[in-house]
Scaffold this motif. Structure first.
Motif, PDB file in Angstrom:
ATOM      1  N   MET A   1       0.849  -1.174   0.000  1.00  0.00           N
ATOM      2  CA  MET A   1       0.000   0.000   0.000  1.00  0.00           C
ATOM      3  C   MET A   1       0.894   1.236   0.000  1.00  0.00           C
ATOM      4  N   LEU A   5      -1.337   9.541   0.806  1.00  0.00           N
ATOM      5  CA  LEU A   5      -2.576   9.653   0.040  1.00  0.00           C
ATOM      6  C   LEU A   5      -2.346  10.573  -1.146  1.00  0.00           C
ATOM      7  N   ASP A  36     -15.497   4.171  13.350  1.00  0.00           N
ATOM      8  CA  ASP A  36     -14.695   2.986  13.016  1.00  0.00           C
ATOM      9  C   ASP A  36     -15.047   2.456  11.636  1.00  0.00           C
ATOM     10  N   GLN A  39     -13.736   4.694   8.874  1.00  0.00           N
ATOM     11  CA  GLN A  39     -12.302   4.489   8.670  1.00  0.00           C
ATOM     12  C   GLN A  39     -12.026   3.176   7.945  1.00  0.00           C
ATOM     13  N   ASP A  40     -12.777   2.130   8.252  1.00  0.00           N
ATOM     14  CA  ASP A  40     -12.618   0.850   7.552  1.00  0.00           C
ATOM     15  C   ASP A  40     -12.949   0.997   6.076  1.00  0.00           C
ATOM     16  N   VAL A  42     -12.814   3.794   4.265  1.00  0.00           N
ATOM     17  CA  VAL A  42     -11.767   4.600   3.630  1.00  0.00           C
ATOM     18  C   VAL A  42     -10.515   3.751   3.396  1.00  0.00           C
ATOM     19  N   LEU A  43     -10.162   2.936   4.375  1.00  0.00           N
ATOM     20  CA  LEU A  43      -8.994   2.066   4.216  1.00  0.00           C
ATOM     21  C   LEU A  43      -9.192   1.103   3.043  1.00  0.00           C
ATOM     22  N   GLN A  44     -10.370   0.503   2.962  1.00  0.00           N
ATOM     23  CA  GLN A  44     -10.632  -0.435   1.874  1.00  0.00           C
ATOM     24  C   GLN A  44     -10.644   0.281   0.527  1.00  0.00           C
ATOM     25  N   TRP A  46      -8.924   2.944  -0.188  1.00  0.00           N
ATOM     26  CA  TRP A  46      -7.527   3.267  -0.481  1.00  0.00           C
ATOM     27  C   TRP A  46      -6.778   2.044  -1.012  1.00  0.00           C
ATOM     28  N   ARG A  47      -7.045   0.896  -0.413  1.00  0.00           N
ATOM     29  CA  ARG A  47      -6.394  -0.328  -0.890  1.00  0.00           C
ATOM     30  C   ARG A  47      -6.824  -0.675  -2.317  1.00  0.00           C
TER      31      ARG A  47
END
Length: 168
Positions: A1, A5, A36, A39-40, A42-44, A46-47
């Motif tokens: 990753m 950003l 939470d 954020q999960d 957004v993380l997914q 981004w991945r």
């Protein structure tokens, strides 16, 4: 990753944050859980962002909905299997799902309560409907046919009508 950003991704988050927040609100009532889940998601996103950029076969909003709904439904299933430990202030009223004050606040509150009683998939239909998505867009996002969307939407609407006329 990647470590930082990109400006493209940050612009995407800024532009579609209200959409992502609505998905989060539909699947979580607790403010901490909402943060939470956001954020999960957004993380997914981004991945998956490099993969989306490489092929870009779907509309951006369709792709965002798919990722956000999949993460939200997975999170809901995980939370359902493992209830969280009791938190301080658990007896305090929830304010995250509280409707704004006004003449329709009671009706809106009842609608939110009825939506909370729907299944995770049914909530996805309601969210997309409230977002004024076409049946074609819903079909793309959910990976089903338009005819199937029509049938399921009719069933969800009937279920909501029933829930709104029945006591909680």
């Amino acid at each position: 990753m990647p470590a930082a950003l990109t400006p493209d991704f940050l612009h995407l988050l800024q532009r579609y944050q209200p959409l992502l927040r609505r998905v989060v609100r539909m699947y979580c009532t607790d403010a901490d859980d909402q943060q939470d889940l956001y954020q999960d998601i957004v993380l997914q996103l981004w991945r998956a962002w490099p993969t989306y950029q490489a092929r870009a076969s779907a509309k951006l909003s369709t792709w965002l909905y798919r990722v956000a709904l999949n993460v939200a439904i997975s999170d809901l299933r995980l939370r359902t299997r493992k209830p969280p430990p009791e938190r301080f202030g658990a007896a305090l009223p929830e304010v995250a799902m509280a409707p704004e004050a006004g003449p329709d606040a009671d009706d809106l509150g009842q609608l939110y309560q009825a939506i909370e009683r729907l299944s995770d998939v049914e909530k996805a239909f309601v969210l997309l409907y409230l977002e004024e998505r076409t049946y074609e867009e819903m079909a793309d996002i959910l990976g089903i046919t338009q005819n199937n969307v029509r049938v399921k939407m009719h069933r969800v609407q009937d279920k909501l009508r029933h829930l709104l006329t029945q006591p909680a």
